[in-house]
Design an enzyme around this catalytic site. Structure first.
Site, PDB file in Angstrom:
ATOM      1  N   LYS A 147       0.841  -1.204   0.000  1.00  0.00           N
ATOM      2  CA  LYS A 147       0.000   0.000   0.000  1.00  0.00           C
ATOM      3  C   LYS A 147       0.872   1.248   0.000  1.00  0.00           C
ATOM      4  CE  LYS A 147      -3.785  -2.516   2.102  1.00  0.00           C
ATOM      5  NZ  LYS A 147      -4.439  -3.035   3.282  1.00  0.00           N
ATOM      6  N   GLN A 181      -5.171  -1.927   9.474  1.00  0.00           N
ATOM      7  CA  GLN A 181      -4.956  -3.198   8.780  1.00  0.00           C
ATOM      8  C   GLN A 181      -5.557  -4.360   9.566  1.00  0.00           C
ATOM      9  OE1 GLN A 181      -3.678  -3.530   5.757  1.00  0.00           O
ATOM     10  NE2 GLN A 181      -3.545  -5.749   5.704  1.00  0.00           N
ATOM     11  N   ASP A 205     -11.401   2.328   3.542  1.00  0.00           N
ATOM     12  CA  ASP A 205     -11.734   0.901   3.407  1.00  0.00           C
ATOM     13  C   ASP A 205     -13.219   0.721   3.070  1.00  0.00           C
ATOM     14  OD1 ASP A 205      -9.727  -1.054   3.685  1.00  0.00           O
ATOM     15  OD2 ASP A 205      -9.612  -0.756   5.852  1.00  0.00           O
TER      16      ASP A 205
HETATM   17  N1  GUN Z   1      -6.309  -6.937   5.374  1.00  0.00           N
HETATM   18  C1  GUN Z   1      -6.353  -7.572   4.186  1.00  0.00           C
HETATM   19  N2  GUN Z   1      -7.004  -6.822   3.274  1.00  0.00           N
HETATM   20  C2  GUN Z   1      -7.384  -5.676   3.904  1.00  0.00           C
HETATM   21  C3  GUN Z   1      -8.088  -4.503   3.485  1.00  0.00           C
HETATM   22  O1  GUN Z   1      -8.524  -4.342   2.340  1.00  0.00           O
HETATM   23  N3  GUN Z   1      -8.271  -3.550   4.442  1.00  0.00           N
HETATM   24  C4  GUN Z   1      -7.819  -3.701   5.718  1.00  0.00           C
HETATM   25  N4  GUN Z   1      -8.059  -2.715   6.589  1.00  0.00           N
HETATM   26  N5  GUN Z   1      -7.171  -4.779   6.130  1.00  0.00           N
HETATM   27  C5  GUN Z   1      -6.942  -5.757   5.223  1.00  0.00           C
END
Ligand code: GUN
Length: 285
Positions: free
Chosen positions: A53, A97, A120
């Site tokens: 990310k 996350q 998200d």
């Molecule tokens: N863990 C795995 N994929 C994601 C996501 O898209 N958002 C978040 N916050 N955690 C994740």
């Protein structure tokens, strides 16, 4: 003839280029889009996802800040961090996350993020807007990435049978809502671990979105020839390597199929960048 294997990385790169242009426009107006990512604990896979990310942010010119908390953290500490980020006018997107350390309530965390910074799309306000058919809020990244794949590949969706395997709050349920929305117009079924006759429902489906997190559960014999199969699953195998929810032999039956890795994963990140740009624009409007 085998399935057309969809290059999610390439579609995602196109989105990142559009986002980069939007970021430049905002920077010219004196606003630098800024994503804050909170990660609690040492889960190696989560650290890899967060690094990806951050890399995407660098590619698009988005500022990123990572806040690391120990595995021993508690919900109060996470809520304190989120509160500070909510109040920081120079932060436009906040993501905590997943998974968080055991025992910590992820819904409470999602609900603590300002809906306008909820990149998200997991806040009840944003999910509620989606339920009401209002697509103007921040939409969850993986389901919106899947819709972009389907659109980009020219998949016929109107009136077609779409099956979503998995009913999670963050993928399965919003995915089903997006496929059923006006304009997409699929006829949607959600199947899950308690569903009976999944194989038969699969065989009748023109579109299958597999998001169960069970390696290779969708077999070639379950799939209608020519179907569009999207694999959201990504599991780490004990013997090493990654596996999606879809068995490799499905590529001999399906018309289109997304690979793991390199299918939905890069699209999720691209949609996160797109949401961060949208938040930055709207917060400054
Ligand atoms: N863990 C795995 N994929 C994601 C996501 O898209 N958002 C978040 N916050 N955690 C994740």
């Amino acid at each position: 003839m085998g399935a057309q294997i969809i290059d999610g990385k390439s579609i995602g790169q196109g989105i990142l280029q559009d986002v980069s242009r939007g970021v430049l426009d905002l920077i010219e107006k004196g606003i630098r889009p800024h994503l804050a990512v909170v990660i609690a604990g040492e889960d190696p896979a989560s650290h890899v996802y967060v690094r990806n990310k951050e890399r995407a942010c660098e590619t698009c010119g988005i500022l990123s800040t990572k806040i690391e908390l120990p595995d021993s953290t508690n919900i109060e500490e996470i809520l304190r961090v989120v509160d500070a980020l909510n109040r920081d006018s120079e932060v436009h997107g906040i993501l905590v996350q997943s998974p968080v350390p055991e025992g910590i309530d992820e819904v409470a965390i999602a609900s603590s993020i300002l809906p306008s910074k909820d990149v998200d799309g997991f806040h009840p306000h944003n999910l509620g807007r989606l339920v009401q058919g209002d697509l103007g809020g921040l939409l969850p990244c993986t389901p919106s990435g899947v819709i972009r794949i389907l659109e980009d590949c020219g998949a016929e969706m109107g009136g077609k049978r779409a099956l979503v395997l998995g009913r999670s709050r963050i993928v399965g349920v919003p995915m089903a809502l997006m496929l059923a929305q006006k304009g997409v117009d699929a006829t949607v079924t959600i199947a899950h671990s308690r569903s009976e006759g999944v194989e038969d429902i699969c065989k009748e489906s023109d579109i299958i979105v597999a998001a169960m997190g069970v390696p290779h559960i969708v077999k070639g014999s379950w799939v209608k020839p020519g179907a569009f199969v999207v694999d959201v699953g990504i599991s780490r195998l004990e013997e090493g390597g990654l596996a999606g929810d879809v068995s490799p032999e499905v590529s001999e039956i399906a018309g289109w199929m997304t690979p793991v890795p390199g299918g939905v994963g890069p699209m999720t990140i691209a949609m996160l960048m797109s949401n961060t740009l949208k938040s930055a624009k709207e917060i400054n409007n």
